[in-house]
Design a protein around this motif. Sequence first.
Motif, short mmCIF file in Angstrom:
data_model
loop_
_atom_site.label_atom_id
_atom_site.label_comp_id
_atom_site.label_asym_id
_atom_site.label_seq_id
_atom_site.Cartn_x
_atom_site.Cartn_y
_atom_site.Cartn_z
N ALA A 81 -59.51 45.04 46.54
CA ALA A 81 -60.94 44.98 46.85
C ALA A 81 -61.30 43.83 47.76
CB ALA A 81 -61.74 44.89 45.55
N TYR A 82 -60.71 42.65 47.54
CA TYR A 82 -61.19 41.45 48.24
C TYR A 82 -60.80 41.42 49.71
CZ TYR A 82 -62.62 39.45 43.78
OH TYR A 82 -63.24 39.22 42.59
N GLY A 83 -59.69 42.07 50.08
CA GLY A 83 -59.32 42.10 51.49
C GLY A 83 -60.39 42.75 52.35
N PRO A 84 -60.75 44.02 52.04
CA PRO A 84 -61.83 44.67 52.80
C PRO A 84 -63.17 43.95 52.67
CG PRO A 84 -60.54 46.31 51.61
CD PRO A 84 -60.07 44.97 51.14
N PRO A 94 -67.20 36.70 49.14
CA PRO A 94 -66.23 37.29 48.20
C PRO A 94 -65.50 36.24 47.36
CG PRO A 94 -66.06 38.33 50.34
CD PRO A 94 -66.96 37.15 50.52
N ALA A 95 -65.25 35.06 47.95
CA ALA A 95 -64.58 34.00 47.18
C ALA A 95 -65.47 33.54 46.03
CB ALA A 95 -64.24 32.83 48.09
N PHE A 96 -66.78 33.34 46.29
CA PHE A 96 -67.70 32.94 45.23
C PHE A 96 -67.80 34.01 44.15
CE2 PHE A 96 -69.82 30.08 48.51
CZ PHE A 96 -69.32 28.92 47.95
N LEU A 97 -67.82 35.29 44.57
CA LEU A 97 -67.83 36.38 43.60
C LEU A 97 -66.60 36.30 42.70
CD1 LEU A 97 -68.89 39.09 42.47
CD2 LEU A 97 -67.62 40.24 44.31
N GLY A 98 -65.45 36.06 43.31
CA GLY A 98 -64.21 35.95 42.55
C GLY A 98 -64.25 34.79 41.56
N PHE A 99 -64.72 33.64 42.02
CA PHE A 99 -64.83 32.48 41.12
C PHE A 99 -65.73 32.81 39.92
CE2 PHE A 99 -63.54 29.57 44.71
CZ PHE A 99 -62.49 28.95 44.03
N GLY A 126 -57.99 37.72 36.04
CA GLY A 126 -57.16 38.17 37.15
C GLY A 126 -57.97 38.80 38.26
N LEU A 127 -58.94 39.66 37.88
CA LEU A 127 -59.82 40.26 38.89
C LEU A 127 -60.55 39.19 39.69
CD1 LEU A 127 -61.45 43.20 36.88
CD2 LEU A 127 -60.06 43.44 38.95
N GLY A 128 -60.97 38.14 39.00
CA GLY A 128 -61.71 37.09 39.68
C GLY A 128 -60.85 36.24 40.58
N ILE A 129 -59.72 35.77 40.07
CA ILE A 129 -58.93 34.81 40.84
C ILE A 129 -58.25 35.46 42.03
CG2 ILE A 129 -56.64 34.97 39.78
CD1 ILE A 129 -58.74 31.82 40.56
N ALA A 130 -58.18 36.78 42.06
CA ALA A 130 -57.67 37.47 43.25
C ALA A 130 -58.55 37.19 44.46
CB ALA A 130 -57.59 38.97 42.99
N GLY A 131 -59.84 36.90 44.22
CA GLY A 131 -60.76 36.63 45.32
C GLY A 131 -60.41 35.37 46.09
N PRO A 132 -60.45 34.19 45.44
CA PRO A 132 -60.09 32.95 46.14
C PRO A 132 -58.70 33.00 46.75
CG PRO A 132 -61.15 32.45 44.06
CD PRO A 132 -60.95 33.93 44.08
N ARG A 133 -57.74 33.61 46.06
CA ARG A 133 -56.36 33.68 46.57
C ARG A 133 -56.32 34.50 47.85
NH1 ARG A 133 -51.11 33.44 44.26
NH2 ARG A 133 -49.63 33.83 45.94
N THR A 134 -56.91 35.71 47.83
CA THR A 134 -56.90 36.59 49.00
C THR A 134 -57.70 35.98 50.15
OG1 THR A 134 -56.74 38.52 47.54
CG2 THR A 134 -57.44 38.92 49.80
N GLU A 190 -61.55 23.53 35.84
CA GLU A 190 -60.75 23.61 37.07
C GLU A 190 -61.39 24.57 38.06
OE1 GLU A 190 -57.15 22.88 39.42
OE2 GLU A 190 -57.93 21.91 37.61
N GLY A 191 -61.82 25.74 37.58
CA GLY A 191 -62.45 26.72 38.46
C GLY A 191 -63.74 26.20 39.07
N LEU A 192 -64.57 25.55 38.25
CA LEU A 192 -65.83 24.99 38.76
C LEU A 192 -65.58 23.91 39.81
CD1 LEU A 192 -67.91 24.69 35.45
CD2 LEU A 192 -68.45 26.15 37.42
N ALA A 193 -64.57 23.06 39.57
CA ALA A 193 -64.27 21.98 40.51
C ALA A 193 -63.80 22.52 41.85
CB ALA A 193 -63.22 21.05 39.90
N VAL A 194 -62.88 23.48 41.82
CA VAL A 194 -62.35 24.03 43.07
C VAL A 194 -63.43 24.83 43.80
CG1 VAL A 194 -60.61 25.54 44.08
CG2 VAL A 194 -60.00 24.07 42.17
N MET A 195 -64.24 25.58 43.07
CA MET A 195 -65.33 26.35 43.69
C MET A 195 -66.33 25.42 44.38
SD MET A 195 -68.03 29.04 41.95
CE MET A 195 -68.78 27.77 40.91
#
Length: 420
Positions: A81-84, A94-99, A126-134, A190-195
Amino acid sequence: MKGILPLDQPAPSTSLPNSKDLGLFEFVILAAMMQSLVALSVDAMLPALPQIGRDLQVARANDTQLVIMAMFTGFTLGQLAYGPLSDSLGRKRPAFLGFAIYLLGSAVCIFSTTLPILLAGRVLQGLGIAGPRTVMNAIVRDLYQGPEMARVISFIMSVFILVPAIAPTIGQGILLLASWRAIFVMFVFEGLAVMTWFGLRLRETLPEERRVPLSVKTTISGIREVFRIREALGYTLSTGLVFSPFLAYLSGAQQIFSEVFDKAEEFPYLFAILALSLGTASLLNSRLVKRFGMYQLSLISISVYSISAIAFLVLLETLFPQPPLVMFMGYLILTFLCIGLLFGNLNALAMQPLGHIAGVGASVVGTVSMLISITVGIFIGQSFDGTVFPLITGFAVCSSLAALIMLWTQQGQPPQLHTP
């Protein structure tokens, strides 16, 4: 906009004029942190699996492995999903959505009272972290190209490989002070800090004029292309098989070292040694691939991988039904070196004929290969019987099948002696 920058100069950007530019050093650390959230979210949980099983009254010890596999399942589906989305909406939204989804999943895990609820939270993670990674992979492609991109990726990998090595130790340390739920609290912070770091310091890298409309038709077309083109399909299948027993190892590593070798306390350190061998191979790959080419290096690696697995399986059947820890560790170090060389090259070989649909193609290749890995990996992991035999059998069968598929894929193709 393209090119590598000295450490004291800002990385290029395209918008958000109120945001400060990053230097290369800060960019590399931020990129590594965004990509390593996946490894942290998996590996820091490993020491906690027995405690989770007891607290949630899990009937079978092997079922706690699903805490790892559920995370990978969500991550796999999210990639598609996150690529498109990032090509259509820009990189940041999309990165914020993933976070946000990752943080929601972490909260579900913190308050879970049964294994199914915990698994649902892990899928959300997993669904969420795929966003920042992609998205971060796409940002690197936006900012750099050619040798510059390879250099930046090498810098990122140098930082990234430290996370899998130390994550179980972090998890073990938290367990000394609190329950397994505190590990998920750590994920939230950790997620809040990186976001926050990502939001304040990195500008949007995909300008409006380069964005493409979101299209389900394009994604379906990409899936058809992967299955229609022999090279794309063959190397995608090979990637999935190569990674399958490795996922089984990840989900069952705590059980193996604790129950088979009675090394529960030493587990984080043994895991770190093996994680560093995998990371070392990834760093060596850039040099070795110049000498042998992607296909030849992959063929050498899969040959060593499969032959060593079959040989170790024979030893288990004849001389060492219960192998010494040193022998087991030596075998896994060799195997992980091969996997580290194979994973990136097989992905690149699968993507080679998909240049005309690179974004969607990468999502499809990643999703299909990971679905294979998860399906086969769960089967191998659930076969754990108090010995290493099921795992080694998985390594032997999967690597042999991957080698056969690679040979079939390359039939009729010109020999690939150099990188493209």
